[in-house]
Motif scaffolding. Structure first.
Motif, PDB file in Angstrom:
ATOM      1  N   UNK A  51      -2.594   1.893 -12.579  1.00  0.00           N
ATOM      2  CA  UNK A  51      -3.327   0.739 -13.105  1.00  0.00           C
ATOM      3  C   UNK A  51      -3.216  -0.461 -12.173  1.00  0.00           C
ATOM      4  N   UNK A  52      -2.087  -0.598 -11.491  1.00  0.00           N
ATOM      5  CA  UNK A  52      -1.958  -1.680 -10.515  1.00  0.00           C
ATOM      6  C   UNK A  52      -2.978  -1.505  -9.392  1.00  0.00           C
ATOM      7  N   UNK A  53      -3.140  -0.272  -8.935  1.00  0.00           N
ATOM      8  CA  UNK A  53      -4.141  -0.006  -7.914  1.00  0.00           C
ATOM      9  C   UNK A  53      -5.552  -0.267  -8.404  1.00  0.00           C
ATOM     10  N   UNK A  54      -5.807   0.050  -9.663  1.00  0.00           N
ATOM     11  CA  UNK A  54      -7.123  -0.173 -10.267  1.00  0.00           C
ATOM     12  C   UNK A  54      -7.509  -1.646 -10.212  1.00  0.00           C
ATOM     13  N   UNK A  55      -6.547  -2.511 -10.466  1.00  0.00           N
ATOM     14  CA  UNK A  55      -6.825  -3.951 -10.520  1.00  0.00           C
ATOM     15  C   UNK A  55      -6.557  -4.669  -9.196  1.00  0.00           C
ATOM     16  N   UNK A  56      -6.421  -3.915  -8.102  1.00  0.00           N
ATOM     17  CA  UNK A  56      -6.031  -4.520  -6.825  1.00  0.00           C
ATOM     18  C   UNK A  56      -7.192  -4.986  -5.965  1.00  0.00           C
ATOM     19  N   UNK A  57      -8.421  -4.628  -6.293  1.00  0.00           N
ATOM     20  CA  UNK A  57      -9.561  -4.843  -5.397  1.00  0.00           C
ATOM     21  C   UNK A  57      -9.727  -6.304  -4.983  1.00  0.00           C
ATOM     22  N   UNK A 115       8.398  -2.517  -4.932  1.00  0.00           N
ATOM     23  CA  UNK A 115       7.577  -1.437  -4.409  1.00  0.00           C
ATOM     24  C   UNK A 115       6.096  -1.770  -4.518  1.00  0.00           C
ATOM     25  N   UNK A 116       5.701  -2.397  -5.606  1.00  0.00           N
ATOM     26  CA  UNK A 116       4.309  -2.799  -5.770  1.00  0.00           C
ATOM     27  C   UNK A 116       3.901  -3.798  -4.699  1.00  0.00           C
ATOM     28  N   UNK A 117       4.770  -4.749  -4.385  1.00  0.00           N
ATOM     29  CA  UNK A 117       4.478  -5.710  -3.317  1.00  0.00           C
ATOM     30  C   UNK A 117       4.284  -4.978  -1.992  1.00  0.00           C
ATOM     31  N   UNK A 118       5.157  -4.008  -1.701  1.00  0.00           N
ATOM     32  CA  UNK A 118       5.040  -3.247  -0.464  1.00  0.00           C
ATOM     33  C   UNK A 118       3.736  -2.449  -0.432  1.00  0.00           C
ATOM     34  N   UNK A 119       3.334  -1.877  -1.568  1.00  0.00           N
ATOM     35  CA  UNK A 119       2.071  -1.132  -1.635  1.00  0.00           C
ATOM     36  C   UNK A 119       0.884  -2.056  -1.382  1.00  0.00           C
ATOM     37  N   UNK A 120       0.921  -3.238  -1.970  1.00  0.00           N
ATOM     38  CA  UNK A 120      -0.153  -4.211  -1.737  1.00  0.00           C
ATOM     39  C   UNK A 120      -0.252  -4.565  -0.253  1.00  0.00           C
ATOM     40  N   UNK A 121       0.876  -4.894   0.352  1.00  0.00           N
ATOM     41  CA  UNK A 121       0.883  -5.317   1.747  1.00  0.00           C
ATOM     42  C   UNK A 121       0.408  -4.182   2.654  1.00  0.00           C
ATOM     43  N   UNK A 122       0.888  -2.992   2.408  1.00  0.00           N
ATOM     44  CA  UNK A 122       0.507  -1.822   3.204  1.00  0.00           C
ATOM     45  C   UNK A 122      -0.983  -1.534   3.046  1.00  0.00           C
ATOM     46  N   UNK A 154      11.093   4.609  -3.927  1.00  0.00           N
ATOM     47  CA  UNK A 154       9.963   5.495  -4.241  1.00  0.00           C
ATOM     48  C   UNK A 154       8.648   5.017  -3.658  1.00  0.00           C
ATOM     49  N   UNK A 155       8.699   4.253  -2.568  1.00  0.00           N
ATOM     50  CA  UNK A 155       7.469   3.707  -1.987  1.00  0.00           C
ATOM     51  C   UNK A 155       6.461   4.792  -1.651  1.00  0.00           C
ATOM     52  N   UNK A 156       6.899   5.858  -0.947  1.00  0.00           N
ATOM     53  CA  UNK A 156       5.927   6.846  -0.483  1.00  0.00           C
ATOM     54  C   UNK A 156       5.258   7.590  -1.637  1.00  0.00           C
ATOM     55  N   UNK A 157       5.984   7.765  -2.757  1.00  0.00           N
ATOM     56  CA  UNK A 157       5.396   8.448  -3.912  1.00  0.00           C
ATOM     57  C   UNK A 157       4.506   7.513  -4.714  1.00  0.00           C
ATOM     58  N   UNK A 158       4.954   6.296  -4.964  1.00  0.00           N
ATOM     59  CA  UNK A 158       4.171   5.342  -5.737  1.00  0.00           C
ATOM     60  C   UNK A 158       2.888   4.941  -5.012  1.00  0.00           C
ATOM     61  N   UNK A 159       2.920   4.941  -3.674  1.00  0.00           N
ATOM     62  CA  UNK A 159       1.730   4.591  -2.898  1.00  0.00           C
ATOM     63  C   UNK A 159       0.565   5.526  -3.224  1.00  0.00           C
ATOM     64  N   UNK A 160       0.855   6.792  -3.443  1.00  0.00           N
ATOM     65  CA  UNK A 160      -0.205   7.763  -3.765  1.00  0.00           C
ATOM     66  C   UNK A 160      -0.956   7.320  -5.021  1.00  0.00           C
ATOM     67  N   UNK A 162      -0.998   4.257  -6.317  1.00  0.00           N
ATOM     68  CA  UNK A 162      -1.672   2.979  -6.064  1.00  0.00           C
ATOM     69  C   UNK A 162      -3.065   3.234  -5.492  1.00  0.00           C
ATOM     70  N   UNK A 163      -3.134   4.111  -4.499  1.00  0.00           N
ATOM     71  CA  UNK A 163      -4.433   4.426  -3.902  1.00  0.00           C
ATOM     72  C   UNK A 163      -5.356   5.139  -4.894  1.00  0.00           C
ATOM     73  N   UNK A 164      -4.815   6.007  -5.716  1.00  0.00           N
ATOM     74  CA  UNK A 164      -5.634   6.682  -6.718  1.00  0.00           C
ATOM     75  C   UNK A 164      -6.244   5.685  -7.690  1.00  0.00           C
TER      76      UNK A 164
END
Length: 320
Positions: A51-57, A115-122, A154-160, A162-164
């Motif tokens: 859901x975080x990825x959904x609202x990230x646009x 981890x969410x911050x790292x996913x956003x930045x990446x 869990x960055x590498x797993x949560x990133x998947x 986030x992108x989904x």
């Protein structure tokens, strides 16, 4: 202001309820081997990240300086605030604050927000690269899996996930049109996978247990989509203001996540324990744990509503 999406706010509420329920097992003798614990840990954080990825646009289209400032205020400032409260609660309850606990909180306290911050930045950086979007997304996931220490928090797993969630936004219409089929397929997938918490995806796990990632991915995705699909169907079938009232609770997930860490994990869990002599194992996991989870959500929501009325606490504790 964009219109809120009720079923997604309800999904956030469902996810934070599962978080609180899972943490309640720390005070139960049934422990983390219980079927309820294994079931919810299979997917609940994946649902959050989806859901975080959904609202990230919108955020991911911002200029870098404004983007980093916004996400730091929204995610990192509350992280520091709640970590400090965790240390204070530990000091008050136990009469001390061990160096080991301080070290763990400094490194991993409020891990999901970090981890969410790292996913956003990446993701912001990846979206500025040339090439087809799908290729950049897949490539960034592979790099995160292969990068040394990419498993941190869990960055590498949560990133998947986030992108989904990011991609799912573009297929929202398709999901709504096929919600019945998606929900049914997700239910089958979730029932077929072993229920367990996701393993940390170190290189040792990835290269010596190659089925671990696909199996836990199917569990996380099917559980997340099953939750979203069922809540979408509930919103279609039932009318009434109760949905909006419950959805409002889901809009405070950041604050509830932080507050439950302070109150439940660092106070209640340390002061109370329930063993089989007091309560049978089945009642513990199917009644007591969900009851504690629901009560924690209600209490933390009430505190969050109070904090929202003050500008300082709204900014520091709610990411506002």
């Amino acid at each position: 202001m964009p219109k809120r999406i009720a079923y997604l706010d309800l999904a956030k509420l469902w996810a934070i309820f599962l978080v609180c329920t899972g943490h309640a097992f720390q005070m139960l003798s049934v422990g983390d081997g219980a079927v309820v614990w294994r079931m919810l840990y299979t997917f609940h954080m994946a649902l959050f990240m989806l859901m975080c990825g959904y609202f990230s646009h919108h955020a991911l289209t911002m200029p870098f300086g404004a983007f980093v400032k916004k996400k730091a205020l929204q995610l990192l400032v509350p992280t520091v605030a709640y970590v400090c409260l965790n240390l204070l609660a530990t000091r008050v309850v136990t009469g001390g604050c061990p160096v080991g606990f301080i070290h763990n909180e400094a490194i991993g306290g409020m891990w999901f927000l970090r981890t969410l911050f790292a996913c956003y930045l990446y993701a912001w950086l990846v979206l500025r690269l040339p090439g087809a979007l799908w290729l950049r997304i897949v490539g960034s996931i592979v790099v995160a899996l292969l990068f040394p220490h990419g498993y941190y928090l869990q960055f590498n797993y949560m990133l998947i996930f986030f992108w989904l969630g990011y991609v799912m936004k573009d297929y929202d219409g398709w999901l709504k049109a096929h919600v019945g089929g998606v929900t049914a397929a997700s239910a089958v997938g979730f029932l077929l996978v072993p229920w367990r918490g996701p393993a940390v995806l170190t290189h040792d796990v990835l290269f010596h247990d190659p089925l671990q990632l696909p199996v836990q991915f199917v569990g996380g995705l099917s559980g997340a989509l099953l939750s979203i699909g069922l809540l979408m169907l509930v919103c279609r079938l039932f009318r009434g203001g109760w949905k909006d009232r419950l959805a409002d609770v889901g809009r405070y997930t950041l604050a509830i996540y932080g507050l439950q860490g302070v109150l439940l994990e660092n106070v209640v869990v340390r002061l109370a324990n329930i063993d089989a002599a007091v309560c049978p194992a089945g009642v513990q996991q199917f009644v007591v744990a969900p009851a504690i989870g629901a009560a924690t959500v209600a209490v933390c929501y009430g505190i969050a509503r109070i904090m929202k009325k003050n500008k300082v606490t709204a900014k520091v504790m709610l990411g506002g």
